[in-house]
Design a protein around this motif. Structure first.
Motif, PDB file in Angstrom:
ATOM      1  N   PHE A  27       0.818  -1.208   0.000  1.00 52.31           N
ATOM      2  CA  PHE A  27       0.000   0.000   0.000  1.00 52.31           C
ATOM      3  C   PHE A  27       0.855   1.263   0.000  1.00 52.31           C
ATOM      4  O   PHE A  27       0.335   2.367   0.160  1.00 52.31           O
ATOM      5  N   SER A  28       2.168   1.097  -0.177  1.00 47.97           N
ATOM      6  CA  SER A  28       3.097   2.232  -0.311  1.00 47.97           C
ATOM      7  C   SER A  28       2.926   3.258   0.799  1.00 47.97           C
ATOM      8  O   SER A  28       2.975   4.471   0.570  1.00 47.97           O
ATOM      9  N   VAL A  29       2.709   2.773   2.002  1.00 46.43           N
ATOM     10  CA  VAL A  29       2.588   3.678   3.147  1.00 46.43           C
ATOM     11  C   VAL A  29       3.951   4.210   3.543  1.00 46.43           C
ATOM     12  O   VAL A  29       4.113   5.389   3.864  1.00 46.43           O
ATOM     13  N   GLU A  30       4.958   3.331   3.504  1.00 48.78           N
ATOM     14  CA  GLU A  30       6.326   3.736   3.788  1.00 48.78           C
ATOM     15  C   GLU A  30       7.013   4.131   2.487  1.00 48.78           C
ATOM     16  O   GLU A  30       6.854   3.473   1.463  1.00 48.78           O
ATOM     17  N   ASP A  31       7.786   5.199   2.530  1.00 48.76           N
ATOM     18  CA  ASP A  31       8.434   5.711   1.322  1.00 48.76           C
ATOM     19  C   ASP A  31       9.946   5.572   1.454  1.00 48.76           C
ATOM     20  O   ASP A  31      10.654   6.531   1.703  1.00 48.76           O
ATOM     21  N   THR A  32      10.439   4.339   1.311  1.00 49.94           N
ATOM     22  CA  THR A  32      11.869   4.103   1.420  1.00 49.94           C
ATOM     23  C   THR A  32      12.329   3.173   0.307  1.00 49.94           C
ATOM     24  O   THR A  32      11.613   2.256  -0.105  1.00 49.94           O
TER      25      THR A  32
END
Length: 219
Positions: free
Chosen positions: A71-76
């Motif tokens: 869900f691409s909640v973290e952007d790393t």
């Protein structure tokens, strides 16, 4: 120095030069290889209707980046699995069949962004995080529009979109294109305040509901 350059190239590749695709494979899955040949180590198996980023430079083997966070909640960067798949196995989102507009409903309810309702790391003029999360849709400026609610349904069956999945999305009151592949729907759009341009894709399965959100900056 060489390592730094490599990291910068990867960053640019993932977030600025990639396109979104799914696999086109009658087996229902495609192997992601470590190198550009069919004998190379398998690093991941892409499943049908699972979205990923890819770079197409006209080669037979295409570089792909698969989000581990569905869900691409973290952007790393370290949440991306990198590898290669043959170009014959890639289906661009834009080449999918358009969905019946009466089958799938997807609508945003917007409201004006008010800084006093949020915690941010800015100084009143420029900001990079709101509520502890990277913001999509601006290039350092405070947003003007935020999402209050998302109303979605498939064949009149309500689909829940939890607010945690849109608290980082701003300035997305733009045209939505709806695609379909089998029993899966793809809600696609490009969003921006004029500078903070990003691509957004919601994937909804007729039975399972929301299965993936993919978001990233592009030029």
């Amino acid at each position: 120095m060489k390592n730094i350059i490599t990291i910068l190239i990867c960053f640019i590749s993932i977030f600025f030069y990639s396109q979104i695709g799914i696999i086109n494979d009658k087996d229902g899955f495609t192997n992601v290889r470590k190198e550009t040949n069919s004998k190379s180590e398998i690093v991941y198996k892409l499943k049908e209707n699972e979205a990923f980023w890819f770079n197409d430079f006209g080669e037979d083997w295409i570089e792909v980046f698969v989000p581990q966070d569905k869900f691409s909640v973290e952007d790393t960067d370290d949440l991306m699995i990198g590898g290669y798949i043959h170009k014959s196995r890639i289906q661009r989102i834009e080449n999918l069949t358009l969905a019946d507009q009466n089958e799938v409903q997807f609508k945003y309810e917007f409201r004006e962004f008010k800084r006093e309702n949020h915690i941010d790391n800015g100084n009143g003029k420029f900001v990079t995080k709101i509520g502890g999360r990277k913001i999509w849709g601006t290039d350092g400026n405070y947003p003007k529009i935020e999402i209050k609610k998302i109303i979605a349904s498939i064949k009149n069956r309500p689909i829940e979109i939890h607010k945690v999945l849109f608290l980082d999305l701003y300035e997305c009151d733009t045209k939505i294109t709806k695609y379909k592949n089998g029993n899966t729907y793809f809600i696609h759009q490009y969003c921006s305040d004029g500078a903070g341009f990003y691509e957004l894709l919601w994937i909804i399965d007729e039975e399972e509901g929301l299965t993936q959100r993919i978001v990233g900056s592009i030029i």
